[in-house]
Design an enzyme around this catalytic site. Structure first.
Site, PDB file in Angstrom:
ATOM      1  N   GLU A   1      -4.920   2.524  -4.534  1.00 42.31           N
ATOM      2  CA  GLU A   1      -3.283   2.682  -4.112  1.00 42.31           C
ATOM      3  C   GLU A   1      -2.833   1.172  -3.648  1.00 42.31           C
ATOM      4  O   GLU A   1      -1.400   1.261  -3.370  1.00 42.31           O
ATOM      5  CB  GLU A   1      -3.105   3.722  -3.337  1.00 42.31           C
ATOM      6  CG  GLU A   1      -3.230   3.683  -1.679  1.00 42.31           C
ATOM      7  CD  GLU A   1      -4.548   3.948  -1.617  1.00 42.31           C
ATOM      8  OE1 GLU A   1      -4.930   4.285  -0.055  1.00 42.31           O
ATOM      9  OE2 GLU A   1      -5.569   4.139  -2.556  1.00 42.31           O
TER      10      GLU A   1
ATOM     11  N   ASN B   1      -2.686  12.828  -3.282  1.00 38.54           N
ATOM     12  CA  ASN B   1      -3.723  13.251  -4.126  1.00 38.54           C
ATOM     13  C   ASN B   1      -4.180  14.788  -3.835  1.00 38.54           C
ATOM     14  O   ASN B   1      -4.260  15.490  -4.580  1.00 38.54           O
ATOM     15  CB  ASN B   1      -4.921  12.196  -4.369  1.00 38.54           C
ATOM     16  CG  ASN B   1      -4.729  11.240  -5.304  1.00 38.54           C
ATOM     17  OD1 ASN B   1      -3.733  11.333  -6.187  1.00 38.54           O
ATOM     18  ND2 ASN B   1      -5.387  10.083  -5.266  1.00 38.54           N
TER      19      ASN B   1
ATOM     20  N   ASP C   1       0.716  -1.202   0.107  1.00 39.82           N
ATOM     21  CA  ASP C   1       0.020   0.105  -0.124  1.00 39.82           C
ATOM     22  C   ASP C   1       0.957   1.113  -0.055  1.00 39.82           C
ATOM     23  O   ASP C   1       1.816   1.216   0.762  1.00 39.82           O
ATOM     24  CB  ASP C   1      -0.972   0.375   1.307  1.00 39.82           C
ATOM     25  CG  ASP C   1      -2.056   1.085   1.132  1.00 39.82           C
ATOM     26  OD1 ASP C   1      -3.017   0.857   0.618  1.00 39.82           O
ATOM     27  OD2 ASP C   1      -1.639   2.192   1.874  1.00 39.82           O
ATOM     28  N   ILE C   2       0.438   2.197  -0.787  1.00 41.94           N
ATOM     29  CA  ILE C   2       1.598   3.431  -0.970  1.00 41.94           C
ATOM     30  C   ILE C   2       1.025   4.391   0.567  1.00 41.94           C
ATOM     31  O   ILE C   2      -0.250   4.726   0.594  1.00 41.94           O
ATOM     32  CB  ILE C   2       0.929   4.226  -2.278  1.00 41.94           C
ATOM     33  CG1 ILE C   2       1.574   3.379  -3.418  1.00 41.94           C
ATOM     34  CG2 ILE C   2       1.753   5.530  -2.105  1.00 41.94           C
ATOM     35  CD1 ILE C   2       1.346   4.228  -4.632  1.00 41.94           C
TER      36      ILE C   2
ATOM     37  N   ASP D   1      -1.851   9.710 -10.255  1.00 45.09           N
ATOM     38  CA  ASP D   1      -1.910   8.774 -11.515  1.00 45.09           C
ATOM     39  C   ASP D   1      -0.504   8.312 -11.772  1.00 45.09           C
ATOM     40  O   ASP D   1      -0.031   7.254 -12.199  1.00 45.09           O
ATOM     41  CB  ASP D   1      -2.495   9.044 -12.714  1.00 45.09           C
ATOM     42  CG  ASP D   1      -4.099   9.032 -12.405  1.00 45.09           C
ATOM     43  OD1 ASP D   1      -4.553   8.469 -11.282  1.00 45.09           O
ATOM     44  OD2 ASP D   1      -5.095   9.670 -13.076  1.00 45.09           O
TER      45      ASP D   1
END
Length: 310
Positions: A221, A185, A177-178, A194
């Site tokens: 993500e 964002n 997971d980021i 993106d």
């Protein structure tokens, strides 16, 4: 023509209990294609699973497993059901051809061989398979990042679970997971988000570079890596590579509490499917729980599931 060119033109599996028939077909097709052969149905199934030919030329009448039995076994296995089969046989009645097509064959060639017809039909069905593979690839690829999508992961997980169970081999999953991606964002905009997703995906691809390894976008993500025949230590090595590769991107992230650049958190889980203590879904859940522990521990790290339970 080189061996590489032959492989690129398609790998054929010729199955016939008469070596002279194999020699005739190999002479006709071997100059253009890579050719494997089997003298019985049992060996044909073994080679189909191990070598994944692009097309099978299958004799209908053989001792032991005949062509119809082999075709039925191929169609019953998710690993190889997509391989087209052309029946090659001395049987010539309409009923024989109908039986072959109903068994799952895509075409029917009669003996004695008309070499021009054999070559033409092989080329036709290899072209159709390439087109089918390309369409399937589109449905199994994440449009944004270019890696596999969740459907592809689920399908591959099912296949590799069975394969590792047969081989009594380990199977590992890494959930990724980021860190603080929503904040990213909000701070930089969705277009930048993106781009970040694509960069992170590209950085992770070489971290698990064996042919059976699969990197997929799981959703949003979140990514997942499937590592067949890899134990916990090997999976931890892959997780360490991913952490380092994403850090090396040095993508600024001023809203992250884990670092001033984009980082990831990972959860690792490993099981031996042959043990029968859990199923594939439980393996994914365990990796996801380990990912949650990594986040709770400060992010930008990986945690390993202590055990995988149903």
């Amino acid at each position: 023509m080189t061996w590489t060119d032959q492989a690129r033109n398609g790998r054929l599996l010729i199955v016939d209990d008469a070596m002279e028939n194999i020699q005739i077909l190999n002479h006709a097709l071997g100059g253009e294609h890579e050719v494997l052969f089997a003298l019985n149905g049992e060996k044909a199934l073994e080679l189909a699973h191990e070598q994944r030919p692009d097309l099978i030329l299958l004799d209908a009448v053989m001792p032991g497993l005949d062509g119809y039995d082999v075709c039925a076994a191929l169609r019953a296995s998710p690993d190889v059901l997509g391989i087209p089969v052309i029946f090659v046989t001395a049987l010539t009645t309409p009923e024989d051809e109908t039986r072959a097509l109903e068994a799952g064959a895509v075409d029917f060639i009669t003996k004695p061989f008309n070499i021009a017809v054999v070559r033409a039909r092989v080329r036709t069905h290899l072209t159709l398979k390439r087109q089918s593979d390309a369409m399937r690839e589109l449905t199994l690829t994440d449009a944004l990042t270019g890696v596999a999508n969740r459907r592809s992961f689920n399908d591959t997980l099912d296949n590799e679970w069975r394969r590792c169970a047969r081989a009594q081999a380990m199977l590992s999953v890494i959930m990724i997971d980021i860190d603080h991606f929503k904040r990213y964002n909000d701070a930089y905009g969705h277009q930048a988000g993106d781009i970040c997703l694509r960069q992170v995906a590209n950085a992770m691809v070489p971290c698990a570079g064996r042919t059976p390894d699969l990197l997929a976008r799981y959703g949003g993500e979140e990514f997942v890596i499937l590592l067949p025949q890899v134990g916990q230590q090997g999976a931890e090595t892959v997780a360490q590579r991913i952490l380092a590769s994403v850090r090396e991107l040095a993508i600024p992230h001023r809203m992250s509490s884990a670092s001033d650049t984009v980082t990831v958190s990972l959860g690792v889980a490993t099981v031996m499917p042959a043990d029968g203590h859990c199923d594939a879904d439980a393996l994914v859940r365990s990796a996801d729980h380990a990912l949650y522990q990594a986040k709770e521990s400060g992010r930008n790290r990986f945690c390993v599931a202590s055990c995988v339970q149903q």
